[in-house]
Design a protein around this motif. Structure first.
Motif, mmCIF file in Angstrom:
data_model
loop_
_atom_site.group_PDB
_atom_site.id
_atom_site.type_symbol
_atom_site.label_atom_id
_atom_site.label_comp_id
_atom_site.label_asym_id
_atom_site.label_seq_id
_atom_site.Cartn_x
_atom_site.Cartn_y
_atom_site.Cartn_z
ATOM 1 N N PRO A 1 0.809 -1.233 0.000
ATOM 2 C CA PRO A 1 0.000 0.000 0.000
ATOM 3 C C PRO A 1 0.836 1.273 0.000
ATOM 4 O O PRO A 1 0.392 2.298 -0.537
ATOM 5 N N GLN A 2 2.035 1.233 0.584
ATOM 6 C CA GLN A 2 2.861 2.439 0.573
ATOM 7 C C GLN A 2 3.283 2.798 -0.844
ATOM 8 O O GLN A 2 3.228 3.964 -1.247
ATOM 9 N N LEU A 3 3.698 1.796 -1.614
ATOM 10 C CA LEU A 3 4.046 2.037 -3.012
ATOM 11 C C LEU A 3 2.826 2.524 -3.777
ATOM 12 O O LEU A 3 2.913 3.471 -4.577
ATOM 13 N N ARG A 4 1.692 1.893 -3.532
ATOM 14 C CA ARG A 4 0.462 2.282 -4.235
ATOM 15 C C ARG A 4 0.113 3.741 -3.949
ATOM 16 O O ARG A 4 -0.235 4.499 -4.862
ATOM 17 N N ASN A 5 0.229 4.141 -2.704
ATOM 18 C CA ASN A 5 -0.094 5.519 -2.341
ATOM 19 C C ASN A 5 0.886 6.513 -2.960
ATOM 20 O O ASN A 5 0.493 7.596 -3.398
ATOM 21 N N ARG A 6 2.175 6.128 -2.987
ATOM 22 C CA ARG A 6 3.165 7.018 -3.601
ATOM 23 C C ARG A 6 2.874 7.229 -5.079
ATOM 24 O O ARG A 6 2.981 8.347 -5.602
ATOM 25 N N LEU A 7 2.493 6.150 -5.766
ATOM 26 C CA LEU A 7 2.208 6.265 -7.194
ATOM 27 C C LEU A 7 0.915 7.026 -7.446
ATOM 28 O O LEU A 7 0.795 7.745 -8.446
ATOM 29 N N ALA A 8 -0.060 6.877 -6.556
ATOM 30 C CA ALA A 8 -1.303 7.641 -6.705
ATOM 31 C C ALA A 8 -1.032 9.141 -6.579
ATOM 32 O O ALA A 8 -1.654 9.954 -7.267
ATOM 33 N N GLU A 9 -0.072 9.486 -5.718
ATOM 34 C CA GLU A 9 0.271 10.894 -5.512
ATOM 35 C C GLU A 9 1.203 11.427 -6.599
ATOM 36 O O GLU A 9 1.232 12.629 -6.853
ATOM 37 N N ALA A 10 1.970 10.526 -7.225
ATOM 38 C CA ALA A 10 2.924 10.943 -8.263
ATOM 39 C C ALA A 10 2.809 10.005 -9.464
ATOM 40 O O ALA A 10 3.704 9.187 -9.721
ATOM 41 N N PRO A 11 1.690 10.080 -10.210
ATOM 42 C CA PRO A 11 1.487 9.146 -11.326
ATOM 43 C C PRO A 11 2.527 9.271 -12.429
ATOM 44 O O PRO A 11 2.646 8.357 -13.257
ATOM 45 N N GLU A 12 3.298 10.356 -12.443
ATOM 46 C CA GLU A 12 4.355 10.474 -13.445
ATOM 47 C C GLU A 12 5.434 9.398 -13.269
ATOM 48 O O GLU A 12 6.224 9.147 -14.190
ATOM 49 N N ASN A 13 5.470 8.752 -12.106
ATOM 50 C CA ASN A 13 6.443 7.683 -11.852
ATOM 51 C C ASN A 13 5.907 6.302 -12.205
ATOM 52 O O ASN A 13 6.618 5.306 -12.047
ATOM 53 N N LEU A 14 4.667 6.233 -12.668
ATOM 54 C CA LEU A 14 4.061 4.935 -12.948
ATOM 55 C C LEU A 14 4.825 4.147 -14.002
ATOM 56 O O LEU A 14 5.079 2.952 -13.837
ATOM 57 N N GLY A 15 5.172 4.788 -15.113
ATOM 58 C CA GLY A 15 5.773 4.071 -16.236
ATOM 59 C C GLY A 15 7.012 3.300 -15.845
ATOM 60 O O GLY A 15 7.121 2.090 -16.086
ATOM 61 N N LYS A 16 7.973 3.969 -15.242
ATOM 62 C CA LYS A 16 9.220 3.295 -14.881
ATOM 63 C C LYS A 16 9.007 2.278 -13.769
ATOM 64 O O LYS A 16 9.706 1.255 -13.723
ATOM 65 N N THR A 17 8.029 2.528 -12.885
ATOM 66 C CA THR A 17 7.768 1.581 -11.807
ATOM 67 C C THR A 17 7.113 0.319 -12.340
ATOM 68 O O THR A 17 7.437 -0.794 -11.902
ATOM 69 N N ILE A 18 6.191 0.450 -13.276
ATOM 70 C CA ILE A 18 5.577 -0.732 -13.892
ATOM 71 C C ILE A 18 6.632 -1.576 -14.588
ATOM 72 O O ILE A 18 6.665 -2.808 -14.449
ATOM 73 N N ASP A 19 7.518 -0.944 -15.353
ATOM 74 C CA ASP A 19 8.606 -1.688 -15.996
ATOM 75 C C ASP A 19 9.428 -2.460 -14.967
ATOM 76 O O ASP A 19 9.825 -3.611 -15.208
ATOM 77 N N GLU A 20 9.686 -1.853 -13.831
ATOM 78 C CA GLU A 20 10.503 -2.497 -12.806
ATOM 79 C C GLU A 20 9.752 -3.628 -12.106
ATOM 80 O O GLU A 20 10.325 -4.686 -11.822
ATOM 81 N N ILE A 21 8.466 -3.440 -11.852
ATOM 82 C CA ILE A 21 7.662 -4.526 -11.290
ATOM 83 C C ILE A 21 7.676 -5.733 -12.220
ATOM 84 O O ILE A 21 7.796 -6.887 -11.781
ATOM 85 N N LEU A 22 7.580 -5.474 -13.528
ATOM 86 C CA LEU A 22 7.543 -6.558 -14.506
ATOM 87 C C LEU A 22 8.936 -7.121 -14.795
ATOM 88 O O LEU A 22 9.050 -8.208 -15.375
ATOM 89 N N ARG A 23 9.977 -6.410 -14.419
ATOM 90 C CA ARG A 23 11.319 -7.014 -14.437
ATOM 91 C C ARG A 23 11.397 -8.101 -13.381
ATOM 92 O O ARG A 23 11.878 -9.200 -13.623
ATOM 93 N N ARG A 24 10.902 -7.803 -12.214
ATOM 94 C CA ARG A 24 10.995 -8.719 -11.080
ATOM 95 C C ARG A 24 10.108 -9.944 -11.254
ATOM 96 O O ARG A 24 10.427 -11.030 -10.775
ATOM 97 N N ASP A 25 8.997 -9.777 -11.932
ATOM 98 C CA ASP A 25 7.996 -10.849 -12.074
ATOM 99 C C ASP A 25 7.507 -10.812 -13.516
ATOM 100 O O ASP A 25 6.660 -10.005 -13.880
#
Length: 388
Positions: A244-268
């Motif tokens: 939830p902490q990551l989710r809240n950070r991204l909700a507050e700063a959606p400009e970081n979504l793109g690179k974070t999604i790429d990184e989540i999908l790197r891991r899994d």
């Protein structure tokens, strides 16, 4: 013959199929280039996979018995077809598609319960993949459910290793595509101005694309889109639901979504692997591999390589972006990456705006190789602060 060799591992062991990542992490250390009858030569390390990706003259993409445009082609043929399809994923093309993409994403997000539980794989991830693919291609909405049925049949046949069923699924899908082409030809000048019609007007080597080539392109785009987008949505949902902490950070700063999604999908990984075949004898990881041998490039392992990414579970998008193989590398890097990023970024922008509160509910079930992501992912949504 290869089948007489002693296997280094069994990728079809139930414990591996249920949760492959711990085994992949172990194999990188203990046997980074491993042989098995099922995957032939499996490559677990980032460096070995990168070598293969950047030496297409040694590691050929021509691994299928069927025409595969341009995925299953080598240079120079690959480049000619690649030049035809790349404009469909250009910045201008993505900008034109963005409003429709956002409309679909918003409709689906707002259909989620404000409070309550659902399995988000069929009811959200698959629905998004089906609707967005048909919209991009210009296909009728009444194809959503036939394509869903085709996707499930293909997954079932692939998991069972039933070659006859897999062949029939391919025939049925190709028949659907050919009927779409025939419809457009029958309407002539009244054919819709969409991606499918535009492809039908393309030329290569000074001639029009054949129906076989068109079917191959559309098959590759659709197979890749439906499976990997659905898997990607499930993986990102699972990560955000459990953090939830990551989710809240991204909700507050959606400009970081793109690179974070790429990184989540790197891991899994949503796409577990690709194939190659050797054109000459080579040595990888200290193992001699003869000409004509098949290789399995395990993205799901290479993208977790500790020597490149440190702790494979840690999310560090800025540090890891340049080495992330989510969309491949080299001449066969995924041409559809801009579309996939647009779709995923838009969907999660809408989700975190309209339905920002959700958490795991019940037991998730992993999809089995060669599929990535989840077969079942129940989440509970709850009402958050009011959003106008």
């Amino acid at each position: 013959m290869s089948d007489n060799r002693t296997p280094d591992w069994n990728p079809r062991d139930d414990s591996i199929l249920d949760d492959p990542l711990p085994t992949y992490d172990r194999m990188r250390r203990e046997c980074p280039v491993a042989w098995s009858p099922f995957q032939h030569w499996s490559l677990f390390r980032h460096s070995d996979v990168m070598q293969v990706l950047h030496e297409p003259e040694t590691f050929s993409n021509a691994v299928s018995q069927h025409l595969s445009v341009p995925n299953g082609m080598d240079p120079p043929e690959h480049g000619r077809y690649r030049a035809v399809i790349e404009p469909y994923f250009s910045p201008d093309a993505m900008a034109r598609f963005e409003p429709r993409c956002r409309e679909i994403a918003r409709e689906l997000v707002q259909s989620l319960p404000q409070a309550g539980s659902i399995d988000v794989i069929p009811a959200f991830a698959e629905d998004f993949a089906l609707r967005i693919q048909c919209a991009f291609m210009g296909w009728r909405c009444d194809l959503h459910e036939p394509l869903r049925e085709w996707l499930h049949r293909n997954q079932t046949a692939t998991l069972a290793g039933d070659r006859d069923a897999m062949a029939q699924v391919a025939v049925d899908f190709d028949s659907t595509i050919r009927s779409l082409l025939a419809e457009r030809r029958a309407t002539s000048n009244d054919a819709p101005e969409d991606t499918t019609t535009a492809l039908m007007r393309e030329t290569v080597n000074g001639r029009a694309l054949t129906d076989e080539e068109l079917v191959s392109i559309l098959r590759n785009w659709t197979v890749g889109e439906l499976g990997t987008i659905s898997a990607s949505v499930g993986i990102v949902l699972n990560t955000l639901a459990r953090n939830p902490q990551l989710r809240n950070r991204l909700a507050e700063a959606p400009e970081n979504l793109g690179k974070t999604i790429d990184e989540i999908l790197r891991r899994d990984a949503p796409l577990m692997s690709n194939r190659r075949v050797t054109t000459c004898p080579v040595t990888l990881g200290g193992r001699r591999i003869e000409a004509g041998e098949r290789l399995t490039l395990l993205w799901a392992s290479a993208n977790r390589d500790e020597t490149v990414f440190g702790d494979p579970e840690a999310l560090n998008p800025d540090a890891n972006a340049d080495q992330n193989l989510l969309y491949g590398a080299g001449i066969h890097v995924c041409p559809g990456a801009p579309l996939a990023r647009l779709e995923l970024n838009t969907l999660f922008e809408e989700l975190l705006y309209w339905r920002p509160q959700f958490e795991p509910e019940g037991t998730a079930k992993r999809a089995r190789y060669p599929a990535g992501g989840f077969a079942r992912l129940p989440l509970r949504f709850s009402a958050g602060p009011e959003t106008e």
